[in-house]
Design a protein around this motif. Sequence first.
Motif: not given
Length: 220
Positions: A50, A18, A15
């Motif tokens: 993701i 990203y 995350h």
Amino acid sequence: LKKEICGFDFDDMEHFAYDILTSNNNMIANQIKEEYDEIYVDEFQDTNDIQNEIVNLISRNNVFRVGDVKQSIYRFRKAKPQIMRDIMKDESYERISLKHNYRSQEYIVDFTNFVFERLMNVNNFSDTYTEIDHVHTGSDKQKIRKGNLIKFYSLPDIKDFGESNDEDLMSFNNNKEIKANFISRKILELINSNNGQNNYKYSDFVVLLRNHADKIYLKK
């Protein structure tokens, strides 16, 4: 708790990556795009959303993906074989099928084709096993048969457990204790049926388990 100890786990890494790539109108992603001539993604069947988006952010139609939807084992980590299925159906991608196995003996390859034909070609299943999915041996050395042939037991068809109705059968399918009993009885049967040919010992047997919790039933 993670903030308190200044720690983060694997999901956080994804995350954060990203967030970095998409900050300032994808500024970092656009820079990285130009750095790589080719991007290779192995075990693509275990990609999650993701991870796939990260690959898309840093690529410019230069990704080579390798995978097999039958081998997806990371659902607990949000892996989605459907990502690979969708790409395989997309005609804008070039698909290369690896047709030869150079590792296993011929009877193991034949057995694999035989089993997946029956497990996957059923109504409402998400995949199929067609001619393009069949694998063949790649060398003559693999045609030499050694050892015992494979035996396959479909436990819901075992009649040793007496009469059952459909409701009993459903509970049986999820009853790990009954499955463990069947496995242990089969091992004992093979050890006690020595006819001078096999001479099985307990150390000759290996049981592949889905998770550690299943060991409880087998140990019992």
